[in-house]
Design a protein around this motif. Sequence first.
Motif, PDB file in Angstrom:
ATOM      1  N   THR A   1       1.265  -2.177  18.903  1.00 45.09           N
ATOM      2  CA  THR A   1       1.104  -1.900  17.409  1.00 45.09           C
ATOM      3  C   THR A   1       0.999  -0.454  17.648  1.00 45.09           C
ATOM      4  O   THR A   1      -0.213   0.306  18.477  1.00 45.09           O
ATOM      5  CB  THR A   1      -0.052  -2.572  16.706  1.00 45.09           C
TER       6      THR A   1
ATOM      7  N   GLU B   1       6.419  -1.447   8.822  1.00 41.33           N
ATOM      8  CA  GLU B   1       6.214  -2.361   7.473  1.00 41.33           C
ATOM      9  C   GLU B   1       5.027  -1.703   7.111  1.00 41.33           C
ATOM     10  O   GLU B   1       4.673  -0.422   7.687  1.00 41.33           O
ATOM     11  CB  GLU B   1       4.916  -3.691   7.583  1.00 41.33           C
TER      12      GLU B   1
ATOM     13  N   GLN C   1       5.322  -1.978  15.569  1.00 39.74           N
ATOM     14  CA  GLN C   1       5.339  -3.497  16.256  1.00 39.74           C
ATOM     15  C   GLN C   1       6.484  -3.278  17.231  1.00 39.74           C
ATOM     16  O   GLN C   1       7.346  -3.428  16.714  1.00 39.74           O
ATOM     17  CB  GLN C   1       4.775  -4.369  15.786  1.00 39.74           C
TER      18      GLN C   1
ATOM     19  N   LEU D   1       8.966 -10.104   8.889  1.00 32.50           N
ATOM     20  CA  LEU D   1       8.102  -8.685  10.075  1.00 32.50           C
ATOM     21  C   LEU D   1       9.644  -8.976  10.523  1.00 32.50           C
ATOM     22  O   LEU D   1       9.291  -7.107  10.542  1.00 32.50           O
ATOM     23  CB  LEU D   1       7.432  -9.258   9.572  1.00 32.50           C
TER      24      LEU D   1
ATOM     25  N   PHE E   1      -1.940  -6.091  10.557  1.00 32.14           N
ATOM     26  CA  PHE E   1      -0.917  -7.076   9.923  1.00 32.14           C
ATOM     27  C   PHE E   1      -1.308  -8.282   9.434  1.00 32.14           C
ATOM     28  O   PHE E   1      -0.235  -9.006   8.676  1.00 32.14           O
ATOM     29  CB  PHE E   1       0.228  -8.004  11.977  1.00 32.14           C
TER      30      PHE E   1
ATOM     31  N   ARG F   1      -0.939  -7.055   6.257  1.00 29.17           N
ATOM     32  CA  ARG F   1       0.331  -6.888   5.276  1.00 29.17           C
ATOM     33  C   ARG F   1       0.465  -8.371   5.162  1.00 29.17           C
ATOM     34  O   ARG F   1       1.084  -8.347   3.555  1.00 29.17           O
ATOM     35  CB  ARG F   1       1.084  -6.813   6.581  1.00 29.17           C
TER      36      ARG F   1
END
Length: 446
Positions: A213, A242, A271, A137, A308, A311
């Motif tokens: 974020t 992402e 992020q 990431l 996240f 993800r």
Amino acid sequence: MEVIDDPDVLASLSHDEAEWAPYGKALGAVRPRTTAEVREVVRHCAERGIPIVPRGAGTGLSGGANAVDGAMILDLSRMDRIVAIDADNMTATVQPGVINDDLKKAVAEHGLWYPPDPASAPWSTIGGNVSTNAGGLCCLKYGVTRDYVLGLEAVVGGAAGAYGTAVRLGRRTTKGVSGYDLVGLFTGSEGTFGVLTEITVRLRPARREAPKTVVGAFGSVVAAGEAVAAITRAGLLPAALELLDRTCLRAVEEWKHLGLEADAAALLLAQLDTPGDEEATAVASVFRDAGALWAEQSTDEVEAEALFAARRLAYPALERLGPVLTEDVCVPRSRVPEMLAVIEETAARHGTTIATIAHAGDGNLHPLILAPAGDEAAKRAAQAAFEDMLTAAIAMGGTVTGEHGVGLLKRAGMRRELSPEVLAMQIAIKQTLDPLNLFNPGKVVG
């Protein structure tokens, strides 16, 4: 050193998580704990012409750790010692079986940070990460595994001498250009040049404040791709950017019940770790200007972490629904919207379900092709879609693998991507370093 000959255990050690990648019947497996034990195994295998397949946690997605018939599996998971953390020079030296997240936790106690963070970080090993040059990431801003590997110890043969020879490559200094970059050559080589037994990585100071974020919801994955391109044009550099489509979000929510809203066609998660709010505000503005249904900075750390977590959980959540064939094509960032459109068109043309997650900020896309277990027609359609997406990525000036490695699944694609001259150079390197073709045979160049 533990020796394994139980057929059921051998079968479980004979393949990674790559769907439908073939694997053979191993002769046996060993679990060494030291470099000396690895040297002994390699020497005995070389004397008897036994192929050697190194293995870490088996989380790979390309078939890179799959056994060939008659092979000896070198399971390095017991070589899990953090040898040293040098806080003064910001380095760590580890054995290959150390889990990525365990290294992160250990260096954090010294106020340091190891940035490479593949989604498999809670399970994958540093040795496996080095073997595939794993990303993750944070690689958009902080780079991939190769950017952090300073030195390696490897058990080799060929040009270095007799099989079973241990060599140290690289350095512990910040700079160093003495000779060719053999550390860079071994990083991403998928165990085809030798067996990694020790790894020295560079570290960074720990981030001083929690990252911010920004979440943007979009009416289509292509619109989300346009927003990614707009972020690049605006000169913004998030630590992570992402993408998750609706199918991924729903699969995670049905499994883990994180309280996610899965109504949008796609979410972009940015992020930001630059001090202040200016960068986060700018990213949210770009999302809105690019057509986001909504875009907001998360003020709730629990909510941000859930997003996240979604993800990271997307692949296992989808895997619960049936076999998943995983891509990791990478295209220039400006071509991300086009590649996302190709993925949708490919799914429609082959009648397949394709869920998409992506390290969208660096153009690394992970279309996940779902096929019901036991449905041979669906399997053939999935495999055809897989190859079509490789071809499309190459045509856009991209690559067939951004971070999962070539292994078995991407060999044909790699041959389409690289010129005959470059392929010949790669084969020549393999033949020089491993003239007996004992180290992970059949992978990458074959």
